[in-house]
Scaffold this motif. Structure first.
Motif, PDB file in Angstrom:
ATOM      1  N   LEU A  32       0.833  -1.202   0.000  1.00  0.00           N
ATOM      2  CA  LEU A  32       0.000   0.000   0.000  1.00  0.00           C
ATOM      3  C   LEU A  32       0.867   1.250   0.000  1.00  0.00           C
ATOM      4  O   LEU A  32       0.583   2.217  -0.721  1.00  0.00           O
ATOM      5  CB  LEU A  32      -0.922  -0.005   1.224  1.00  0.00           C
ATOM      6  CG  LEU A  32      -1.848   1.205   1.364  1.00  0.00           C
ATOM      7  CD1 LEU A  32      -2.865   1.255   0.219  1.00  0.00           C
ATOM      8  CD2 LEU A  32      -2.569   1.175   2.714  1.00  0.00           C
ATOM      9  N   ALA A  42      -2.702  -1.202   5.798  1.00  0.00           N
ATOM     10  CA  ALA A  42      -3.243  -2.548   5.621  1.00  0.00           C
ATOM     11  C   ALA A  42      -2.757  -3.355   6.819  1.00  0.00           C
ATOM     12  O   ALA A  42      -1.588  -3.751   6.863  1.00  0.00           O
ATOM     13  CB  ALA A  42      -2.743  -3.147   4.309  1.00  0.00           C
ATOM     14  N   VAL A  89      -7.830  -2.436   4.168  1.00  0.00           N
ATOM     15  CA  VAL A  89      -7.195  -1.124   4.296  1.00  0.00           C
ATOM     16  C   VAL A  89      -8.131  -0.206   5.060  1.00  0.00           C
ATOM     17  O   VAL A  89      -9.328  -0.118   4.746  1.00  0.00           O
ATOM     18  CB  VAL A  89      -6.868  -0.535   2.910  1.00  0.00           C
ATOM     19  CG1 VAL A  89      -6.315   0.882   3.046  1.00  0.00           C
ATOM     20  CG2 VAL A  89      -5.880  -1.426   2.170  1.00  0.00           C
TER      21      VAL A  89
END
Length: 216
Positions: free
Chosen positions: A111, A175, A182
């Protein structure tokens, strides 16, 4: 539709920088936000598939604070995407590895890599490269987009096991772990996170070529 309290300033400014469509109602105090910028054309609540991510093109020509806002917004727009061990990268969510092999999504470093790719920086795909992907900033100076790191032993960077993208000085979008998605959490003041907080990094766009994407 996204309805959030307190995230409107980050999303609104960044959406303007990225050319996104954001409708704001009541920016003073506890603002509520309605956002419609999802790359699959749907709202997060009604989404049945993970957002593609690739439609959010990387930006150029922005100053440091602006890039941080873009990175934070890119991560925020991934809320609800499943956690996947080894998943995600600069192009968005992907199938992971090992126990994440059947899940399309992100792990924490995937992420972070995605968010900063959208802001024009390559930070690598593992926390070890991300820890060295920019300038280490004091906790008092953490701003939107900075990478916030946590370690089993805060005295040893080699034990870093988690990274989030700062929304502000106290919250991060990240995450978390297998079985989660998320999301935004407040890390400041949380005993577990406080024990493991090791520092924050502001990615250096000028050094992008020095940090090729890796796998976790």
């Amino acid at each position: 539709m996204i309805v959030e309290t307190g995230l409107a300033p980050v999303l609104a400014v960044a959406a303007g920088l990225m050319g996104g469509v954001v409708l704001l109602a009541g920016l003073v105090g506890g603002a509520h936000l309605t956002a419609t910028t999802m790359c699959d054309g749907s709202s997060p609540a009604g989404r049945t598939t993970s957002p593609c991510g690739s439609d959010l093109h990387p930006v150029t020509g922005l100053a440091g604070p602006e890039r941080g806002l873009v990175a934070a917004q890119a991560a925020l727009l991934m809320r609800g995407v499943p956690y996947s061990w080894g998943g995600g990268g600069p192009d968005g969510p992907s199938l992971g590895i090992e126990h994440g092999a059947h899940t399309r999504g992100f792990d924490c470093s995937g992420l972070a890599e995605y968010a900063w790719a959208k802001a024009g920086a390559r930070v690598g795909g593992h926390t070890s490269s991300q820890w060295n992907a920019g300038v280490h900033v004091p906790r008092s100076q953490i701003r939107a987009g900075d990478l916030v790191f946590f370690a089993l032993d805060p005295a040893r960077p080699a034990t870093i096991h988690h990274v989030g993208i700062a929304v502000d000085a106290t919250r991060m979008v990240h995450a978390p772990s297998t079985g989660s998605t998320v999301r935004v959490d407040t890390w400041a003041g949380d005993p577990y996170r406080e024990r493991e907080f090791i520092g924050a990094v502001r990615p250096a766009v000028a050094d992008a070529a020095a940090h090729p994407a890796g796998r976790r």
